[in-house]
Design an enzyme around this catalytic site. Structure first.
Site, PDB file in Angstrom:
ATOM      1  N   HIS A   8      -6.350  27.529 -15.204  1.00  0.00           N
ATOM      2  CA  HIS A   8      -6.638  26.803 -13.955  1.00  0.00           C
ATOM      3  C   HIS A   8      -6.925  25.332 -14.260  1.00  0.00           C
ATOM      4  O   HIS A   8      -7.456  24.993 -15.325  1.00  0.00           O
ATOM      5  CB  HIS A   8      -7.834  27.435 -13.237  1.00  0.00           C
ATOM      6  N   GLU A  60      -0.271  25.291  -8.081  1.00  0.00           N
ATOM      7  CA  GLU A  60      -1.442  24.654  -7.485  1.00  0.00           C
ATOM      8  C   GLU A  60      -1.409  23.163  -7.798  1.00  0.00           C
ATOM      9  O   GLU A  60      -1.873  22.754  -8.878  1.00  0.00           O
ATOM     10  CB  GLU A  60      -2.726  25.246  -8.071  1.00  0.00           C
TER      11      GLU A  60
HETATM   12  O1  LIG Z   1      -8.009  26.547  -7.061  1.00  0.00           O
HETATM   13  C1  LIG Z   1      -7.818  27.292  -6.125  1.00  0.00           C
HETATM   14  C2  LIG Z   1      -7.574  28.730  -6.322  1.00  0.00           C
HETATM   15  O2  LIG Z   1      -7.610  29.015  -7.672  1.00  0.00           O
HETATM   16  C3  LIG Z   1      -7.847  26.792  -4.751  1.00  0.00           C
HETATM   17  O3  LIG Z   1      -9.149  26.543  -4.380  1.00  0.00           O
HETATM   18  P1  LIG Z   1      -9.423  25.942  -2.929  1.00  0.00           P
HETATM   19  O4  LIG Z   1      -8.588  26.755  -1.970  1.00  0.00           O
HETATM   20  O5  LIG Z   1     -10.876  26.126  -2.715  1.00  0.00           O
HETATM   21  O6  LIG Z   1      -8.958  24.530  -2.945  1.00  0.00           O
END
Ligand SMILES: O=C(CO)COP(=O)(O)O
Length: 261
Positions: A101, A173
């Site tokens: 992440h 992401e």
């Molecule tokens: O990093 C995320 C999921 O791993 C996304 O987090 P948020 O939806 O709180 O921005």
């Protein structure tokens, strides 16, 4: 039946222990009864904090929700104080593990090499790695695809060289959309996720699915339709009503897919 949609949640470090269990009880109730979950067409997973994994597994027993960890170590046993092995996660009944992440890269200086080693260890231990990829700064969809493809190859390359097979989820992401007020625009997400699916899905020894994360919440799935393989949720899954609203959208998505086929 093969799942057609994936909805994952990371609770990060937002909740306390009891709060995690209360959330799990409420979500288990919703998941257990929701029509979207009845025919094995949605894949659901949640990543609580490590000390809450065992009772969370218990809370979701008998539902389709799978439980996993937000991180793991790349060795299976030994003198690695403070770390958690994929072997133990698998032994406990976890099916998934999150790898790489953006917050792990940022606060713990995780490198591409470490992320690749963890991905290899996850597959070696029959865990489905949820590999986080995505650009740091806003850029064009084409640039985002290039960067994310490169990150995915870095993460999966060594495991593939070793001939390790297994499913993997690629969580796209964009780092600038994590913890923001809103997700990236549906058109941008759609273009990148579809581009990634073309480049990364197929030809591998296991199933690959591309999902989107970064301020995802109710309403997004309806906008994206089949342009994404699912969502990776953070803050906007904290309210059980919001989670239920997303499952309602999942049901509409599945019904639309069924109408088309
Ligand atoms: O990093 C995320 C999921 O791993 C996304 O987090 P948020 O939806 O709180 O921005």
């Amino acid at each position: 039946m093969k799942p057609q949609l994936t909805l994952g949640v990371s609770l990060k470090m937002y909740f306390g222990y009891q709060q995690t269990l209360e959330w799990s009880r409420q979500i288990a109730e919703i998941v257990g009864h929701h029509p979207a979950t009845q025919q094995g067409q949605v894949e659901l997973f949640v990543f609580p904090s490590l000390p809450a994994i065992a009772p969370t597994l218990e809370a979701f027993r008998g539902t389709v929700m799978k439980v996993g960890a937000q991180n793991m170590f790349w060795e299976d046993a030994g003198a690695y104080t403070g770390e958690v092995s994929g072997a133990m996660l698998h032994e406990m009944g976890c099916g998934y593990v999150e790898i790489g992440h953006a917050e792990r890269r940022r606060y713990f200086a995780e490198t591409d090499k470490q992320i690749a080693d963890k991905t290899t260890a996850a597959l070696r231990n029959q865990l489905i790695p949820v590999i986080c990829i995505g650009e740091a700064e806003r850029c064009s969809a084409a640039q985002a695809i290039e960067q994310a493809v490169e990150q995915a190859h870095q993460a999966l390359g060594p495991a593939e060289k070793q001939g390790l097979s297994g499913d993997a989820i690629l969580a796209y992401e964009p780092q600038w959309a994590i913890g923001a007020k809103e997700p990236a625009s549906a058109d941008f997400i759609g273009e990148v996720c579809q581009g990634l699916a073309q480049r990364l899905v197929g030809g591998a020894s296991g199933e690959r699915r591309v999902i989107y994360g970064g301020s995802a919440g109710p309403g997004l799935l309806s906008q994206l339709g089949s342009r994404t393989g699912g969502l990776f949720l953070g803050r906007f899954s904290h309210q059980p009503a919001a989670y239920k609203a997303i499952l309602d959208e999942a049901l509409i998505f599945l019904n639309n897919q069924a109408d088309r086929s």
